[in-house]
Design an enzyme around this catalytic site. Structure first.
Site, PDB file in Angstrom:
ATOM      1  CG  ASN A 148      -0.375   0.006   2.504  1.00  0.00           C
ATOM      2  OD1 ASN A 148       0.721  -0.531   2.686  1.00  0.00           O
ATOM      3  ND2 ASN A 148      -1.019   0.607   3.465  1.00  0.00           N
ATOM      4  CD  GLU A 244       5.017  -0.172  12.803  1.00  0.00           C
ATOM      5  OE1 GLU A 244       3.794   0.038  12.929  1.00  0.00           O
ATOM      6  OE2 GLU A 244       5.873   0.408  13.479  1.00  0.00           O
ATOM      7  CB  CYS A 278      -1.971   0.652   8.429  1.00  0.00           C
ATOM      8  SG  CYS A 278      -0.715   1.928   8.402  1.00  0.00           S
TER       9      CYS A 278
HETATM   10  P1  NDP Z   1       0.643  -9.138   3.923  1.00  0.00           P
HETATM   11  O1  NDP Z   1       0.721  -9.503   5.363  1.00  0.00           O
HETATM   12  O2  NDP Z   1      -0.179  -9.988   3.026  1.00  0.00           O
HETATM   13  O3  NDP Z   1       2.103  -9.084   3.272  1.00  0.00           O
HETATM   14  C1  NDP Z   1       3.134  -8.280   3.817  1.00  0.00           C
HETATM   15  C2  NDP Z   1       4.477  -8.794   3.302  1.00  0.00           C
HETATM   16  O4  NDP Z   1       4.755 -10.062   3.893  1.00  0.00           O
HETATM   17  C3  NDP Z   1       4.511  -9.001   1.792  1.00  0.00           C
HETATM   18  O5  NDP Z   1       5.785  -8.643   1.297  1.00  0.00           O
HETATM   19  C4  NDP Z   1       4.283 -10.488   1.687  1.00  0.00           C
HETATM   20  O6  NDP Z   1       4.761 -11.024   0.480  1.00  0.00           O
HETATM   21  C5  NDP Z   1       5.111 -10.977   2.869  1.00  0.00           C
HETATM   22  N1  NDP Z   1       4.797 -12.332   3.320  1.00  0.00           N
HETATM   23  C6  NDP Z   1       3.696 -13.094   3.070  1.00  0.00           C
HETATM   24  N2  NDP Z   1       3.790 -14.290   3.702  1.00  0.00           N
HETATM   25  C7  NDP Z   1       4.981 -14.293   4.373  1.00  0.00           C
HETATM   26  C8  NDP Z   1       5.648 -15.232   5.232  1.00  0.00           C
HETATM   27  N3  NDP Z   1       5.109 -16.402   5.543  1.00  0.00           N
HETATM   28  N4  NDP Z   1       6.850 -14.874   5.748  1.00  0.00           N
HETATM   29  C9  NDP Z   1       7.400 -13.668   5.485  1.00  0.00           C
HETATM   30  N5  NDP Z   1       6.815 -12.755   4.673  1.00  0.00           N
HETATM   31  C10 NDP Z   1       5.614 -13.045   4.130  1.00  0.00           C
HETATM   32  O7  NDP Z   1       0.148  -7.626   3.896  1.00  0.00           O
HETATM   33  P2  NDP Z   1      -0.285  -6.740   2.669  1.00  0.00           P
HETATM   34  O8  NDP Z   1       0.873  -6.611   1.718  1.00  0.00           O
HETATM   35  O9  NDP Z   1      -1.586  -7.235   2.146  1.00  0.00           O
HETATM   36  O10 NDP Z   1      -0.472  -5.299   3.370  1.00  0.00           O
HETATM   37  C11 NDP Z   1      -1.690  -4.876   3.907  1.00  0.00           C
HETATM   38  C12 NDP Z   1      -1.654  -4.947   5.414  1.00  0.00           C
HETATM   39  O11 NDP Z   1      -0.547  -4.206   5.908  1.00  0.00           O
HETATM   40  C13 NDP Z   1      -2.881  -4.325   6.053  1.00  0.00           C
HETATM   41  O12 NDP Z   1      -3.338  -5.155   7.087  1.00  0.00           O
HETATM   42  C14 NDP Z   1      -2.349  -3.024   6.630  1.00  0.00           C
HETATM   43  O13 NDP Z   1      -3.084  -2.541   7.735  1.00  0.00           O
HETATM   44  C15 NDP Z   1      -0.957  -3.403   7.001  1.00  0.00           C
HETATM   45  N6  NDP Z   1      -0.132  -2.219   7.103  1.00  0.00           N
HETATM   46  C16 NDP Z   1       0.312  -1.811   8.335  1.00  0.00           C
HETATM   47  C17 NDP Z   1       1.020  -0.640   8.468  1.00  0.00           C
HETATM   48  C18 NDP Z   1       1.525  -0.154   9.794  1.00  0.00           C
HETATM   49  O14 NDP Z   1       2.310   0.785   9.803  1.00  0.00           O
HETATM   50  N7  NDP Z   1       1.134  -0.727  10.911  1.00  0.00           N
HETATM   51  C19 NDP Z   1       1.313   0.192   7.310  1.00  0.00           C
HETATM   52  C20 NDP Z   1       0.837  -0.339   6.070  1.00  0.00           C
HETATM   53  C21 NDP Z   1       0.146  -1.507   5.985  1.00  0.00           C
HETATM   54  P3  NDP Z   1       3.745 -11.124  -0.773  1.00  0.00           P
HETATM   55  O15 NDP Z   1       3.101  -9.788  -0.967  1.00  0.00           O
HETATM   56  O16 NDP Z   1       4.662 -11.428  -1.876  1.00  0.00           O
HETATM   57  O17 NDP Z   1       2.764 -12.188  -0.431  1.00  0.00           O
END
Ligand code: NDP
Length: 508
Positions: A148, A244, A278
């Site tokens: 995002n 996060e 988020c």
């Molecule tokens: P995901 O949890 O689906 O993915 C986050 C990252 O983790 C991606 O790079 C993903 O790879 C990777 N990933 C997936 N599975 C694994 C694993 N088993 N081990 C290690 N890494 C893994 O989140 P989204 O990308 O869908 O992001 C949206 C979410 O992020 C929302 O819930 C939002 O609230 C949160 N968010 C929180 C923020 C904060 O500051 N607290 C800021 C921005 C977003 P891949 O995409 O290739 O599957």
């Protein structure tokens, strides 16, 4: 378009295709890296870190500062890519991504030498010795990022980790990998050591491989579900980490709120980046005395929003980034409407190409609805009427998440009192979203929104090991309590303890 994007993202090969979510047009493809490539990247970063970590902080800052210079030179190119791959508008790509990272870089390059300077600790008992805390690099930091904010989330953390003296390996989201790779091009153009910062592209298993590759710290930003897996993997290996995770930011609108300001803030806070933030306004608790007027104002604002391909002209709301996310949003909206919510604007996914969900305002919402309890992460603002501010605080806290929260009132003292009662990492009064752009303030949540903080002196120091150095101030052959023990030293020490512990003024 949704299924086309899903199909292309899931091609059974070792390549991942990146797609423009507003047009469905492929933008490029990247390798889906396995454990071996990830391990090699971490090994290269580790070697480069040895020299980098020996530089003093001031010198590291002087070099890293070139990143922001180079970034601003290439700002338009980077913005165009963020618009194309992420679906957000150029204004958002500038303000919340490129400009934000340039400013964060300059801020930490200026202040990190002070923030990471050794700190003396006066010892209240062992006055013949002195202690200091040194903030030393951890080694290689693994950063796993969401789609995002595909530039500002990872790059803010990358810059801070480099300034702290670490090597960095970044795993961008598989949905937005080209932005991560282009960020490294800017880094290289800035003349920074090539092996010190690596980008590994791939899916979830690439992220899992990164945790298993011998990193010393992990900064994870993403969903609660993945965060639980990542935290467990870090726990098994005793790798410290920052989590996060998701948010469900409530906006509490008090009876005395300035409704023009409040409606404008909620409109922007709910629909900026198509609600995929988020800290987006994810639920509104409006006092019954202002509820109806607030709804009319928000609906009036939303009806004026222009939605479309952000690259094609002046639009306020771009495309959503990920086809699966648009389906989640629609499911939550349809389930709310089936339970009695009213869609005052939007509420139905249009046909046609591109991942567009219309800005949707839901009224008649109740706390039991999923749309008020689960993270929406899309352009939907559900509103609920409450009879008191106390009830609003109680409902705001009735959530497993606690990242950001917002209070709207003209009485700032009351706002601050309410902020102390709301369970969140940050509470903003009469504003939304903006503190992410303040590098000096801590960012992070409570409850299942995660732990640890990014940004601020706290986030910078989290990227360091704490080394406590304790040194003698003058030479002595031995301490009183060294061997051999004797009754004489025992009596002497007992007398000293009784004297000191009974003396209220005994302290530093
Ligand atoms: P995901 O949890 O689906 O993915 C986050 C990252 O983790 C991606 O790079 C993903 O790879 C990777 N990933 C997936 N599975 C694994 C694993 N088993 N081990 C290690 N890494 C893994 O989140 P989204 O990308 O869908 O992001 C949206 C979410 O992020 C929302 O819930 C939002 O609230 C949160 N968010 C929180 C923020 C904060 O500051 N607290 C800021 C921005 C977003 P891949 O995409 O290739 O599957």
């Amino acid at each position: 378009m949704g299924s086309a994007q899903a199909a292309t993202h899931n091609i059974a090969s070792n390549r991942i295709v990146s797609i423009n979510p507003a047009t469905g047009v492929p933008l490029g493809d990247v390798p889906d890296m396995g454990a071996e490539q990830v391990g090699a990247a971490v090994a290269r970063a580790r070697v480069a870190q040895r020299d980098w970590g020996k530089l003093d902080v001031g010198e590291r800052c002087r070099r890293v500062r070139r990143f922001s210079v180079e970034l601003m030179k290439r700002a338009e190119k980077m913005i165009d890519l963020i618009v194309a791959e992420g679906g957000k508008t150029p204004v958002e790509a500038l303000n919340t991504e490129v400009g934000l990272v340039a400013d964060l870089t300059n801020y930490f390059c200026k202040h990190a030498p002070r923030m990471l300077a050794p700190e003396r600790i006066g010892l209240h008992l062992l006055k013949h010795r002195t202690s200091a805390i040194h903030y030393v690099p951890r080694g290689v930091v693994g950063i796993i990022a969401p789609w995002n904010f595909p530039f500002s989330i990872p790059m803010g953390e990358v810059i801070m980790a480099l300034i702290a003296g670490n090597g960095v390996v970044l795993k961008p989201s598989e949905i937005t990998p080209l932005i991560g790779l282009e960020a490294r091009e800017v880094y290289l153009a800035a003349g920074l050591p090539p092996d010190l910062f690596q980008v590994v592209t791939g899916r979830g298993k690439t992220g899992a491989a990164l945790i298993d590759s011998g990193i010393q710290y992990c900064v994870f930003t993403g969903s609660v579900a993945t965060g639980q897996k990542v935290a467990a993997a870090c726990g098994e290996r005793l790798i410290p980490c920052t989590m996060e995770l998701g948010g469900k930011a409530p906006a509490i609108v008090c009876a005395d709120a300035d409704l023009e300001r409040t409606a404008a803030a909620i409109t922007w806070g709910g629909f900026a980046n198509s609600g995929q933030i988020c800290c987006s306004v994810e639920r509104v608790y409006a006092h019954e005395s202002v509820h109806d007027e607030l709804v009319e104002r928000i609906v009036g604002n939303v009806e004026k929003l222009r939605q479309g391909d952000p690259a094609s002209g002046e639009v306020d709301v771009g495309a959503m980034t990920w086809d699966r996310q648009i389906d989640n949003v629609d499911t939550l909206v349809q389930s709310a409407v089936a339970s009695g919510a009213v869609a005052r604007t939007g509420g139905a996914r249009p046909g046609g190409p591109g991942l567009f969900y219309p800005p949707t305002v839901l009224t008649n919402c109740t706390q039991a609805m999923d749309v008020m309890r689960k993270e929406i992460f899309g352009p939907v603002v559900p509103i609920m009427r409450v009879s008191s501010e106390a009830e609003a605080v109680e409902l705001a806290n009735d959530s497993h998440l606690g990242l950001l929260a917002y209070v709207f009132t003209k009485d700032r003292e009351k706002g601050k009192r309410m902020a102390r009662q709301v369970e969140a990492g940050t509470v903003m009064i009469n504003d939304v979203l903006n503190t992410y752009g303040c590098p000096e303030t801590p960012w992070g949540g409570v409850k299942m929104s995660g732990f640890g903080r990014t940004h601020s002196v706290i986030g910078l120091r989290d990227l360091c090991e704490i080394r406590h150095v304790n040194v003698d101030r003058f030479a002595a052959k031995k301490e009183l309590w060294y061997y051999p023990y004797s009754r004489k030293t025992y009596r002497l020490m007992l007398r000293a303890f009784k004297l000191l512990m009974g003396n209220k003024r005994f302290s530093l």
